[in-house]
Write a protein that holds these residues in place. Sequence first.
Motif, short mmCIF file in Angstrom:
data_model
loop_
_atom_site.label_atom_id
_atom_site.label_comp_id
_atom_site.label_asym_id
_atom_site.label_seq_id
_atom_site.Cartn_x
_atom_site.Cartn_y
_atom_site.Cartn_z
N LEU A 1 0.83 -1.20 0.00
CA LEU A 1 0.00 0.00 0.00
C LEU A 1 0.87 1.26 0.00
CD1 LEU A 1 -2.96 0.93 0.09
CD2 LEU A 1 -2.80 0.95 2.58
N TYR A 2 1.94 1.25 0.78
CA TYR A 2 2.84 2.40 0.83
C TYR A 2 3.51 2.61 -0.52
CZ TYR A 2 6.93 5.22 1.99
OH TYR A 2 7.90 6.20 2.01
N LYS A 3 3.99 1.52 -1.15
CA LYS A 3 4.64 1.64 -2.45
C LYS A 3 3.66 2.14 -3.51
CE LYS A 3 8.30 -1.78 -1.82
NZ LYS A 3 8.89 -3.05 -2.30
N ALA A 4 2.41 1.67 -3.43
CA ALA A 4 1.41 2.12 -4.40
C ALA A 4 1.15 3.62 -4.26
CB ALA A 4 0.12 1.34 -4.21
N ARG A 5 1.05 4.10 -3.03
CA ARG A 5 0.82 5.53 -2.81
C ARG A 5 2.00 6.37 -3.25
NH1 ARG A 5 -2.02 4.67 3.12
NH2 ARG A 5 -4.15 4.32 2.33
N GLN A 6 3.20 5.78 -3.27
CA GLN A 6 4.38 6.48 -3.76
C GLN A 6 4.52 6.40 -5.28
OE1 GLN A 6 6.38 8.30 -1.63
NE2 GLN A 6 4.80 7.76 -0.16
N GLY A 7 3.62 5.64 -5.91
CA GLY A 7 3.65 5.52 -7.37
C GLY A 7 4.60 4.49 -7.91
N HIS A 8 5.02 3.52 -7.08
CA HIS A 8 5.95 2.49 -7.52
C HIS A 8 5.18 1.34 -8.18
CE1 HIS A 8 9.28 4.44 -5.59
NE2 HIS A 8 8.73 4.36 -4.39
N VAL A 9 5.62 0.96 -9.38
CA VAL A 9 4.95 -0.14 -10.09
C VAL A 9 5.21 -1.49 -9.43
CG1 VAL A 9 4.98 1.08 -12.30
CG2 VAL A 9 6.89 -0.42 -11.69
N SER A 10 6.18 -1.56 -8.52
CA SER A 10 6.46 -2.82 -7.82
C SER A 10 5.29 -3.26 -6.95
CB SER A 10 7.72 -2.68 -6.96
OG SER A 10 7.58 -1.63 -6.03
N ALA A 11 4.37 -2.32 -6.66
CA ALA A 11 3.18 -2.68 -5.87
C ALA A 11 2.17 -3.47 -6.70
CB ALA A 11 2.52 -1.42 -5.32
N LEU A 12 2.25 -3.35 -8.02
CA LEU A 12 1.30 -4.06 -8.88
C LEU A 12 1.63 -5.55 -8.91
CD1 LEU A 12 1.20 -1.50 -11.83
CD2 LEU A 12 -0.55 -1.84 -10.06
N PRO A 13 0.65 -6.42 -8.74
CA PRO A 13 0.93 -7.85 -8.66
C PRO A 13 1.38 -8.47 -9.97
CG PRO A 13 -1.44 -7.46 -8.65
CD PRO A 13 -0.78 -6.11 -8.56
N SER A 14 1.01 -7.88 -11.09
CA SER A 14 1.37 -8.45 -12.39
C SER A 14 1.60 -7.35 -13.41
CB SER A 14 0.26 -9.41 -12.89
OG SER A 14 -0.95 -8.70 -13.04
N VAL A 15 2.20 -7.72 -14.51
CA VAL A 15 2.49 -6.78 -15.59
C VAL A 15 1.43 -6.96 -16.68
CG1 VAL A 15 4.21 -6.02 -17.28
CG2 VAL A 15 4.95 -7.00 -15.10
#
Length: 241
Positions: free
Chosen positions: A73-87
Motif C-alpha cells: 500500500l505504501y509503495k502504491a501511494r508512492q507511485g511504484h509499479v512494484s506494488a502491482l501484482p502483475s504486468v
Amino acid sequence: INKVLVYSPDRLSRKYAYQLFLKDEMNKCGVELSFLNSPPANTPEAQLTEHFQGIFAEYERTQIAERCRRGRLYKARQGHVSALPSVAYGYKRVKTDNRSYFEIDPEASSVVKEIYRLYLQEEMTLAGVAKVLNQKGVKTYRGGKSWDHITIKGILENPAYTGSAYFGKTEKTQGVPGRIARYKSGVVAQPRYARKKLPEDRWIEIPVPAFISENDFQAVQEKLKKNKAFFTRNTKEPSLL
C-alpha cells in the motif's frame, strides 16, 4: 505411514485449528506426529508448549500478511509499479538496483493496438477478434496460442494502456456458494474464494507509459457497455428457462 516428521508446528500449518485437526486425525489412524525442533509431547507441559508454538505461528502469519499489505500500500501511494501484482500485456517490467518500472513491449503493444483496431474500427465481436489472433498464431500473455473473448475483454477494459494503472481495484471475498469453474482441460473445480470490484474512489493510481489514446479507450468502453445491455444472454433476472 507410521510416523510423520515435521520441522516445526508452523510447517505443518500456520493455522492453529488445522494443526489440532491434523494431529487428531493422525492419532485416529495410529500415525505418530513428531516435530524436529520440539520435544515429544508426552507430558502436559510439553503439550502446552506445543500448543503455544501453534498459536504463535498463526499470529506470526497474520503479522507477516499485514506487514506485506502495508508495504504494498505504501509503495502504491508512492507511485511504484512494484506494488502491482502483475504486468499488463503490452508491457515488460524492468528492474534496476534502485527501482523497477514498466517499459512498453513493442511486439505485445502492437497486438493490443490491433485488438483495439479490430474491435473499434472493424467493428468485430470479442470472439471475432480472438479468432483473428488465433488464425495469425499470435502468442498470448503466457506464451500460448489460444485467445478467447474473456481475455480480449480484459485487455479492452484495462486503463493501464492510457497511462494509468491502478492498485487495489479488487479484494478477496467468499464468492457465490456452490459455484463451479470449468476449464478447457476438462478440470472442474469449486473455488473457495472470489474477488469483488471496489469503488473507483478507493483505487490508487500508478502512472505507466501510455500507447492507447484516451478517446479510443472511452469509445471502446461505450461499445462494451452497449453490447452488454443488448446481449442475448444478459439475464438480469432469473427466468423459467
